[in-house]
Design a protein around this motif. Structure first.
Motif, mmCIF file in Angstrom:
data_model
loop_
_atom_site.group_PDB
_atom_site.id
_atom_site.type_symbol
_atom_site.label_atom_id
_atom_site.label_comp_id
_atom_site.label_asym_id
_atom_site.label_seq_id
_atom_site.Cartn_x
_atom_site.Cartn_y
_atom_site.Cartn_z
ATOM 1 N N VAL A 11 0.846 -1.202 0.000
ATOM 2 C CA VAL A 11 0.000 0.000 0.000
ATOM 3 C C VAL A 11 0.878 1.247 0.000
ATOM 4 N N THR A 12 1.928 1.232 0.801
ATOM 5 C CA THR A 12 2.841 2.369 0.862
ATOM 6 C C THR A 12 3.506 2.592 -0.491
ATOM 7 N N LEU A 13 3.936 1.524 -1.113
ATOM 8 C CA LEU A 13 4.566 1.613 -2.429
ATOM 9 C C LEU A 13 3.590 2.191 -3.453
ATOM 10 N N LEU A 14 2.350 1.693 -3.456
ATOM 11 C CA LEU A 14 1.341 2.205 -4.403
ATOM 12 C C LEU A 14 1.053 3.680 -4.165
ATOM 13 N N LEU A 15 0.927 4.069 -2.902
ATOM 14 C CA LEU A 15 0.660 5.475 -2.600
ATOM 15 C C LEU A 15 1.832 6.356 -3.023
ATOM 16 N N SER A 16 3.048 5.889 -2.814
ATOM 17 C CA SER A 16 4.228 6.669 -3.203
ATOM 18 C C SER A 16 4.293 6.835 -4.720
ATOM 19 N N VAL A 17 4.106 5.752 -5.452
ATOM 20 C CA VAL A 17 4.129 5.819 -6.913
ATOM 21 C C VAL A 17 2.979 6.695 -7.410
ATOM 22 N N GLY A 18 1.812 6.543 -6.819
ATOM 23 C CA GLY A 18 0.671 7.370 -7.212
ATOM 24 C C GLY A 18 0.934 8.842 -6.983
ATOM 25 N N THR A 19 1.585 9.175 -5.873
ATOM 26 C CA THR A 19 1.902 10.567 -5.571
ATOM 27 C C THR A 19 2.903 11.125 -6.586
ATOM 28 N N VAL A 20 3.928 10.350 -6.895
ATOM 29 C CA VAL A 20 4.934 10.796 -7.864
ATOM 30 C C VAL A 20 4.294 11.013 -9.231
ATOM 31 N N VAL A 21 3.443 10.108 -9.649
ATOM 32 C CA VAL A 21 2.770 10.239 -10.948
ATOM 33 C C VAL A 21 1.849 11.461 -10.948
ATOM 34 N N ALA A 22 1.110 11.657 -9.869
ATOM 35 C CA ALA A 22 0.193 12.802 -9.786
ATOM 36 C C ALA A 22 0.959 14.120 -9.852
ATOM 37 N N VAL A 23 2.077 14.203 -9.141
ATOM 38 C CA VAL A 23 2.881 15.425 -9.164
ATOM 39 C C VAL A 23 3.442 15.655 -10.567
ATOM 40 N N HIS A 24 3.903 14.601 -11.203
ATOM 41 C CA HIS A 24 4.440 14.715 -12.566
ATOM 42 C C HIS A 24 3.367 15.232 -13.525
ATOM 43 N N LEU A 25 2.177 14.662 -13.455
ATOM 44 C CA LEU A 25 1.093 15.099 -14.337
ATOM 45 C C LEU A 25 0.702 16.552 -14.059
ATOM 46 N N GLN A 26 0.678 16.937 -12.792
ATOM 47 C CA GLN A 26 0.346 18.317 -12.431
ATOM 48 C C GLN A 26 1.391 19.281 -12.992
ATOM 49 N N GLN A 27 2.662 18.898 -12.916
ATOM 50 C CA GLN A 27 3.718 19.752 -13.468
ATOM 51 C C GLN A 27 3.573 19.894 -14.978
ATOM 52 N N GLN A 28 3.222 18.814 -15.652
ATOM 53 C CA GLN A 28 3.019 18.897 -17.103
ATOM 54 C C GLN A 28 1.877 19.842 -17.436
ATOM 55 N N ARG A 29 0.778 19.750 -16.686
ATOM 56 C CA ARG A 29 -0.358 20.649 -16.915
ATOM 57 C C ARG A 29 0.030 22.099 -16.659
ATOM 58 N N ASP A 30 0.800 22.322 -15.597
ATOM 59 C CA ASP A 30 1.235 23.682 -15.295
ATOM 60 C C ASP A 30 2.111 24.248 -16.409
ATOM 61 N N ARG A 31 3.043 23.434 -16.905
ATOM 62 C CA ARG A 31 3.908 23.884 -18.002
ATOM 63 C C ARG A 31 3.082 24.185 -19.249
ATOM 64 N N GLU A 32 2.106 23.337 -19.518
ATOM 65 C CA GLU A 32 1.247 23.558 -20.698
ATOM 66 C C GLU A 32 0.462 24.855 -20.551
ATOM 67 N N ARG A 33 -0.074 25.110 -19.348
ATOM 68 C CA ARG A 33 -0.810 26.352 -19.118
ATOM 69 C C ARG A 33 0.095 27.565 -19.282
#
Length: 81
Positions: A11-33
């Protein structure tokens, strides 16, 4: 390792990977904006320059029209007297 420990680790591993992916996607959206903002600014500046050019053209045409009207008024003035 007990089953509970493995579950917590998973569960910890999944949450960590999910957090990293979410932050990465948010950064991509911010750069696009940000890029879209720059493009909008460039378009706005382009429209502003075009409007200024059109305004200058209108000012020149207005001056020509007023000069022509004044010339016609001067030409008609002495003829009517």
């Amino acid at each position: 390792m007990s089953a509970g420990s493995k579950a917590v680790l998973g569960v910890t591993l999944l949450l960590s990977v999910g957090t990293v992916v979410a932050v990465h996607l948010q950064q991509q959206r911010d750069r696009e904006r940000l890029r879209e903002g720059v493009l909008r600014d460039l378009e706005r500046q382009s429209r502003k320059q075009e409007n200024i050019r059109l305004l200058e053209d209108q000012i020149i045409l207005t001056k020509h029209l007023e000069a022509e009207r004044d010339r016609q008024a001067l030409d008609r003035g002495p003829q009517q007297s």
